[in-house]
Write a protein that holds these residues in place. Structure first.
Motif, PDB file in Angstrom:
ATOM      1  N   LEU A  63      15.136 -16.731 -12.569  1.00 33.20           N
ATOM      2  CA  LEU A  63      14.550 -18.228 -12.171  1.00 33.20           C
ATOM      3  C   LEU A  63      14.637 -18.927 -11.090  1.00 33.20           C
ATOM      4  CD1 LEU A  63      15.545 -20.144 -16.045  1.00 33.20           C
ATOM      5  CD2 LEU A  63      13.279 -19.045 -15.440  1.00 33.20           C
ATOM      6  N   ILE A  64      16.636 -19.139 -10.459  1.00 30.50           N
ATOM      7  CA  ILE A  64      15.530 -19.316  -9.155  1.00 30.50           C
ATOM      8  C   ILE A  64      15.134 -19.237  -8.394  1.00 30.50           C
ATOM      9  CG2 ILE A  64      17.783 -20.333  -7.291  1.00 30.50           C
ATOM     10  CD1 ILE A  64      19.664 -20.795  -9.785  1.00 30.50           C
ATOM     11  N   THR A  65      15.455 -17.584  -8.412  1.00 27.65           N
ATOM     12  CA  THR A  65      14.096 -17.298  -7.125  1.00 27.65           C
ATOM     13  C   THR A  65      13.001 -16.605  -7.188  1.00 27.65           C
ATOM     14  OG1 THR A  65      15.060 -14.743  -8.271  1.00 27.65           O
ATOM     15  CG2 THR A  65      16.464 -15.720  -5.846  1.00 27.65           C
TER      16      THR A  65
ATOM     17  N   SER B 222      -7.960 -17.479 -12.325  1.00 25.35           N
ATOM     18  CA  SER B 222      -8.626 -15.671 -11.868  1.00 25.35           C
ATOM     19  C   SER B 222      -7.224 -14.789 -11.624  1.00 25.35           C
ATOM     20  CB  SER B 222      -8.749 -16.091 -10.115  1.00 25.35           C
ATOM     21  OG  SER B 222      -8.349 -14.805  -9.984  1.00 25.35           O
ATOM     22  N   VAL B 223      -8.929 -13.860 -12.563  1.00 25.53           N
ATOM     23  CA  VAL B 223      -7.940 -12.708 -13.612  1.00 25.53           C
ATOM     24  C   VAL B 223      -7.144 -11.984 -12.198  1.00 25.53           C
ATOM     25  CG1 VAL B 223      -8.287 -10.547 -15.008  1.00 25.53           C
ATOM     26  CG2 VAL B 223      -9.812 -12.621 -15.238  1.00 25.53           C
ATOM     27  N   GLN B 224      -7.930 -11.979 -11.514  1.00 26.54           N
ATOM     28  CA  GLN B 224      -7.357 -10.861 -10.618  1.00 26.54           C
ATOM     29  C   GLN B 224      -5.964 -10.964  -9.534  1.00 26.54           C
ATOM     30  OE1 GLN B 224     -10.680 -11.411 -10.101  1.00 26.54           O
ATOM     31  NE2 GLN B 224     -11.297  -9.926  -8.767  1.00 26.54           N
ATOM     32  N   GLY B 225      -5.836 -13.139  -9.584  1.00 28.15           N
ATOM     33  CA  GLY B 225      -4.957 -13.500  -9.266  1.00 28.15           C
ATOM     34  C   GLY B 225      -4.217 -13.390  -9.416  1.00 28.15           C
ATOM     35  N   ALA B 226      -3.933 -13.706 -11.267  1.00 24.57           N
ATOM     36  CA  ALA B 226      -2.887 -13.796 -12.190  1.00 24.57           C
ATOM     37  C   ALA B 226      -2.308 -12.632 -12.181  1.00 24.57           C
ATOM     38  CB  ALA B 226      -2.993 -14.035 -13.790  1.00 24.57           C
ATOM     39  N   VAL B 227      -2.564 -11.338 -12.046  1.00 20.93           N
ATOM     40  CA  VAL B 227      -2.416 -10.066 -12.062  1.00 20.93           C
ATOM     41  C   VAL B 227      -2.316  -9.610 -10.416  1.00 20.93           C
ATOM     42  CG1 VAL B 227      -2.332  -8.030 -11.521  1.00 20.93           C
ATOM     43  CG2 VAL B 227      -4.515  -9.014 -13.683  1.00 20.93           C
ATOM     44  N   ILE B 228      -2.161  -9.773  -9.596  1.00 24.11           N
ATOM     45  CA  ILE B 228      -1.393  -9.874  -8.523  1.00 24.11           C
ATOM     46  C   ILE B 228      -0.076 -11.139  -8.242  1.00 24.11           C
ATOM     47  CG2 ILE B 228      -1.810 -10.176  -5.391  1.00 24.11           C
ATOM     48  CD1 ILE B 228      -4.007  -9.655  -5.948  1.00 24.11           C
ATOM     49  N   ALA B 229       0.017 -12.437  -9.454  1.00 24.54           N
ATOM     50  CA  ALA B 229       0.993 -12.889  -8.530  1.00 24.54           C
ATOM     51  C   ALA B 229       2.339 -12.419 -10.002  1.00 24.54           C
ATOM     52  CB  ALA B 229       1.046 -14.091  -9.596  1.00 24.54           C
ATOM     53  N   ALA B 230       1.788 -11.712 -11.340  1.00 27.77           N
ATOM     54  CA  ALA B 230       2.899 -11.971 -11.509  1.00 27.77           C
ATOM     55  C   ALA B 230       2.938 -10.256 -11.273  1.00 27.77           C
ATOM     56  CB  ALA B 230       2.050 -10.938 -12.804  1.00 27.77           C
ATOM     57  N   VAL B 231       2.837  -9.032 -10.436  1.00 25.44           N
ATOM     58  CA  VAL B 231       3.219  -8.161  -9.880  1.00 25.44           C
ATOM     59  C   VAL B 231       4.536  -8.517  -8.986  1.00 25.44           C
ATOM     60  CG1 VAL B 231       3.180  -6.510  -8.379  1.00 25.44           C
ATOM     61  CG2 VAL B 231       1.837  -6.502 -10.383  1.00 25.44           C
ATOM     62  N   ILE B 232       4.360  -9.732  -8.307  1.00 30.89           N
ATOM     63  CA  ILE B 232       4.956 -10.649  -7.123  1.00 30.89           C
ATOM     64  C   ILE B 232       6.252 -10.983  -8.094  1.00 30.89           C
ATOM     65  CG2 ILE B 232       5.272 -12.046  -5.269  1.00 30.89           C
ATOM     66  CD1 ILE B 232       2.262 -11.591  -4.862  1.00 30.89           C
ATOM     67  N   LEU B 233       5.835 -11.919  -8.838  1.00 28.42           N
ATOM     68  CA  LEU B 233       7.309 -11.834  -9.585  1.00 28.42           C
ATOM     69  C   LEU B 233       7.856 -11.201 -10.758  1.00 28.42           C
ATOM     70  CD1 LEU B 233       5.352 -15.876 -10.322  1.00 28.42           C
ATOM     71  CD2 LEU B 233       7.449 -15.201  -8.947  1.00 28.42           C
ATOM     72  N   GLY B 234       6.756 -10.384 -11.057  1.00 27.93           N
ATOM     73  CA  GLY B 234       8.477  -9.469 -11.169  1.00 27.93           C
ATOM     74  C   GLY B 234       9.475  -8.625 -10.460  1.00 27.93           C
ATOM     75  N   LEU B 235       8.350  -8.226  -8.709  1.00 28.88           N
ATOM     76  CA  LEU B 235       9.607  -7.213  -8.092  1.00 28.88           C
ATOM     77  C   LEU B 235      10.507  -8.305  -8.020  1.00 28.88           C
ATOM     78  CD1 LEU B 235       9.011  -4.997  -6.871  1.00 28.88           C
ATOM     79  CD2 LEU B 235       7.815  -6.327  -4.892  1.00 28.88           C
ATOM     80  N   THR B 236      10.305  -9.654  -7.748  1.00 28.78           N
ATOM     81  CA  THR B 236      11.376 -10.606  -7.851  1.00 28.78           C
ATOM     82  C   THR B 236      12.199 -10.284  -8.572  1.00 28.78           C
ATOM     83  OG1 THR B 236       9.188 -11.930  -6.971  1.00 28.78           O
ATOM     84  CG2 THR B 236      11.870 -13.141  -6.552  1.00 28.78           C
ATOM     85  N   GLU B 237      11.428 -10.234  -9.930  1.00 27.53           N
ATOM     86  CA  GLU B 237      12.582 -10.669 -11.100  1.00 27.53           C
ATOM     87  C   GLU B 237      13.854  -9.806 -10.589  1.00 27.53           C
ATOM     88  OE1 GLU B 237      11.659 -11.883 -14.417  1.00 27.53           O
ATOM     89  OE2 GLU B 237      12.754 -10.792 -15.980  1.00 27.53           O
ATOM     90  N   ALA B 238      13.350  -7.812 -10.607  1.00 24.63           N
ATOM     91  CA  ALA B 238      13.843  -6.884 -10.627  1.00 24.63           C
ATOM     92  C   ALA B 238      14.632  -6.582  -9.616  1.00 24.63           C
ATOM     93  CB  ALA B 238      13.008  -5.963 -10.904  1.00 24.63           C
ATOM     94  N   VAL B 239      14.246  -7.363  -7.859  1.00 19.59           N
ATOM     95  CA  VAL B 239      15.014  -7.661  -7.340  1.00 19.59           C
ATOM     96  C   VAL B 239      17.113  -8.407  -7.520  1.00 19.59           C
ATOM     97  CG1 VAL B 239      15.341  -7.884  -4.969  1.00 19.59           C
ATOM     98  CG2 VAL B 239      13.439  -6.280  -5.924  1.00 19.59           C
ATOM     99  N   THR B 240      16.186  -9.452  -8.062  1.00 26.35           N
ATOM    100  CA  THR B 240      17.238 -10.660  -7.916  1.00 26.35           C
ATOM    101  C   THR B 240      18.689  -9.486  -9.292  1.00 26.35           C
ATOM    102  OG1 THR B 240      15.671 -12.197  -7.959  1.00 26.35           O
ATOM    103  CG2 THR B 240      17.370 -12.911  -8.270  1.00 26.35           C
ATOM    104  N   SER B 241      17.508  -9.426 -10.865  1.00 22.01           N
ATOM    105  CA  SER B 241      18.736  -9.116 -10.768  1.00 22.01           C
ATOM    106  C   SER B 241      19.464  -7.931 -10.762  1.00 22.01           C
ATOM    107  CB  SER B 241      17.926  -8.673 -12.803  1.00 22.01           C
ATOM    108  OG  SER B 241      16.791  -8.039 -12.099  1.00 22.01           O
ATOM    109  N   ARG B 242      19.050  -7.219 -10.181  1.00 23.07           N
ATOM    110  CA  ARG B 242      19.774  -5.987  -9.442  1.00 23.07           C
ATOM    111  C   ARG B 242      20.683  -6.253  -8.712  1.00 23.07           C
ATOM    112  NH1 ARG B 242      22.956  -3.099  -8.968  1.00 23.07           N
ATOM    113  NH2 ARG B 242      23.032  -1.102  -7.857  1.00 23.07           N
ATOM    114  N   TYR B 243      20.379  -7.707  -7.716  1.00 22.45           N
ATOM    115  CA  TYR B 243      21.326  -7.393  -6.579  1.00 22.45           C
ATOM    116  C   TYR B 243      21.988  -8.937  -6.601  1.00 22.45           C
ATOM    117  CZ  TYR B 243      19.398  -3.657  -4.332  1.00 22.45           C
ATOM    118  OH  TYR B 243      18.903  -2.006  -4.041  1.00 22.45           O
ATOM    119  N   LEU B 244      21.360  -9.661  -7.425  1.00 23.53           N
ATOM    120  CA  LEU B 244      21.991 -10.918  -7.389  1.00 23.53           C
ATOM    121  C   LEU B 244      22.707 -11.030  -8.936  1.00 23.53           C
ATOM    122  CD1 LEU B 244      19.556 -13.082  -5.171  1.00 23.53           C
ATOM    123  CD2 LEU B 244      22.169 -12.561  -4.564  1.00 23.53           C
TER     124      LEU B 244
END
Lengths: 233, 293
Positions: free
Chosen positions: B265-267, B237-259
């Motif tokens: 990779l862990i989070t 699913s193209v939409q699914g992939a885009v949404i997942a990318a946004v969620i994981l991009g957010l995870t990456e940005a938040v993690t690298s800022r606070y942890l």
């Protein structure tokens, strides 16, 4: 005039299972042929063998004079698209539709030859004349349609090209009698010109008097032939 | 200020991984191939862009174009070597996965032998300007990366919706058996799909090397992330992939800022596992209008 289809000594099956035994069949231009038989006696396998979709097969199949029936042992479907492009239109059992595409895209996908693609608008109009109920469903995904509408889409898709041979597998299967009847009517209304139609069906009554020949199929062999109008035993 | 910084970073990361995830997703659903060869495609495209910058010109469109073309070329190569010989053999899914993984490793090794282990830097193709929107500072590469990804994704989606080849690919995504019945050749469509998805990976490579470097094995992490994001979005699913990318991009940005960056990779994988536990078929199940059969 060359025969539309000439099958000589065709055997086919899946893995160790041999479904069709040494079968011969000739279909002439302009002919509508009914194949009648019970479940599991090889009607669908015969259609699959013509389209190159069986697990293995041997024997000669001439479509309009070109050999399409080489011996195959592996890769069902490997050459199907090439065979289909030589002039087959398949309307398979179980419809084989693309659930996410709209009705319109479906009909477009059926127009795979260059000429058919160029005047696909005219062809779509022709199919819609045959299946009126589809007209207001053109933008609906096929996954939301009812069984009868899906059957119309699947048959309409097969009618988008100028095929030499139309292979129709159980057009009335799983449909309410009334809808099954109207689908059959559409198939009989089609002007074949010099192409031919092959209908596999379990319900003899639906074919009676409407096709040129009816052949029985039993245990992978063709048995007995009745011309239209005669009772079939 | 802080929040906007995290958000922009998340979007940039999502744009790059999203490209690869969509590529993985399209390949899987149309060809039934989990293509682990994108690692090689990624590095190969990076080196193509680098060679162009070194030997011909540093003009940005030319560098990006070389990357995209290189990606498409590598995609077609994988198609010819793995997909076409294997696609109708038994157990194709596993064989195809191992075959493409082999290509990825062999190809990266070949790049290592050819170019050596030292990482190469691409020229800054987006220049050095920045804009200030209400206190949020957007640098040129951030804007450039997002705009380029969206353009590419938009182009791919338009092409899939509007063109005849796109129709064939979508038909094959939904029912490969029926596709052959309407005269769609699996092998020729495979070449189109792999060229297109390769081009997407190629662009992602050029964009990512605006922040990182081009190295023989630089494709490995994007590959792993791309595949897991595609899985998370519900393969196919193209939409699914885009949404997942946004969620994981957010995870990456938040993690690298606070942890800190070492926890990214862990989070990320914890989030992926969580999503897959709750929705085993990925996010796309929520979006489907038509049920299968």
């Amino acid at each position: 005039m060359t025969d539309v289809l000439r099958i000589d000594g065709l055997s086919a099956g899946y893995g160790p299972l041999r479904v069709i035994h040494d079968l011969d069949l000739v279909i002439k231009p302009g002919e509508r042929l009914g194949i009648v038989g019970l479940n599991g006696h090889g009607k669908t396998t015969l259609i699959y063998a013509i389209a190159g979709l069986t697990g293995w097969q041997r024997g000669s199949i001439l479509l309009n004079g070109t050999q399409i029936g080489r011996t195959r042992s592996q890769g069902p479907g490997r050459y199907t698209h090439q065979i289909v492009r030589k002039g087959l239109a398949l309307m398979p059992q179980g419809d084989e539709i693309f659930t996410g595409l709209t009705v319109e895209e479906h009909l477009d996908s059926g127009a795979f030859t260059r000429e058919a693609w160029r005047d696909r608008k005219i062809r779509k109009e022709r199919v819609l004349d045959l299946f009126e109920p589809l007209r207001k469903l053109m933008r609906t995904p096929v996954g939301r349609l009812s069984g009868g509408e899906r059957r119309m889409v699947s048959i309409g898709r097969g009618l988008m090209t100028d095929a030499k041979l139309y292979l129709v597998d159980e057009p009335s299967l799983g449909l309410a009698p009334k809808i099954g009847q109207s689908v059959m009517e559409a198939l009989f209304a089609l002007d074949l010109k010099d192409s031919a139609m092959f209908i596999a069906e379990q319900n003899v009554a639906l074919l009676e008097g409407r096709v040129d020949r009816v052949i029985g199929m039993h245990a992978g062999k063709l048995k007995g032939e009745a011309s239209a109008g005669l009772g079939f035993n | 200020m802080e929040l906007s910084f995290i958000l922009t970073n998340a979007i940039v990361v999502a744009a790059i991984y999203g490209l690869i995830a969509v590529a993985v997703s399209i390949t899987w659903s149309s060809l039934g191939l989990i293509n682990l060869g994108y690692g090689f495609v990624f590095s190969f495209a990076g080196y193509c862009a680098w060679l162009m910058a070194q030997n011909v010109s540093e003009w940005p469109p030319l560098v990006a174009g070389a990357g995209i073309l290189g990606g498409a070329l590598a995609g077609v190569m994988i198609c010819l070597v793995v997909f076409i010989p294997l696609h109708d053999k038994p157990n194709f899914t596993t064989r195809g996965m191992i075959g493409t993984l082999a290509i990825s490793l062999i190809g990266s090794q070949a790049l290592l032998m050819q170019f050596g282990p030292r990482a190469k830097a691409l020229p800054e193709i987006f220049g050095f300007w920045q804009v200030d929107i209400g206190g949020v500072i957007l640098t040129s590469d951030k804007i450039g990366i997002v705009v380029c990804s969206i353009l590419m994704l938009g182009f791919v989606v338009m092409w899939m919706r509007g063109s005849r080849r796109g129709l064939e690919i979508r038909a094959m995504m939904m029912n490969p058996h029926a596709a052959s019945i309407v005269g769609i050749g699996i092998r020729s469509t495979g070449v189109y799909v792999m060229a297109m998805t390769g081009a997407m990976a190629g662009l992602a490579s050029v964009l990512l090397s605006q922040t990182y470097y081009v190295a023989p094995f630089s494709g490995l992490t994007p590959l792993i992330k791309g595949v897991s994001i595609a899985l998370c979005g519900g393969l196919g699913s193209v939409q699914g992939a885009v949404i997942a990318a946004v969620i994981l991009g957010l995870t990456e940005a938040v993690t690298s800022r606070y942890l800190g960056g070492q926890y990214v990779l862990i989070t990320q994988f914890l989030v992926i596992i969580l999503i897959l536990i709750v929705r085993p078929r990925g996010i796309s199940g929520l979006l489907d209008k038509a049920r299968e059969q």
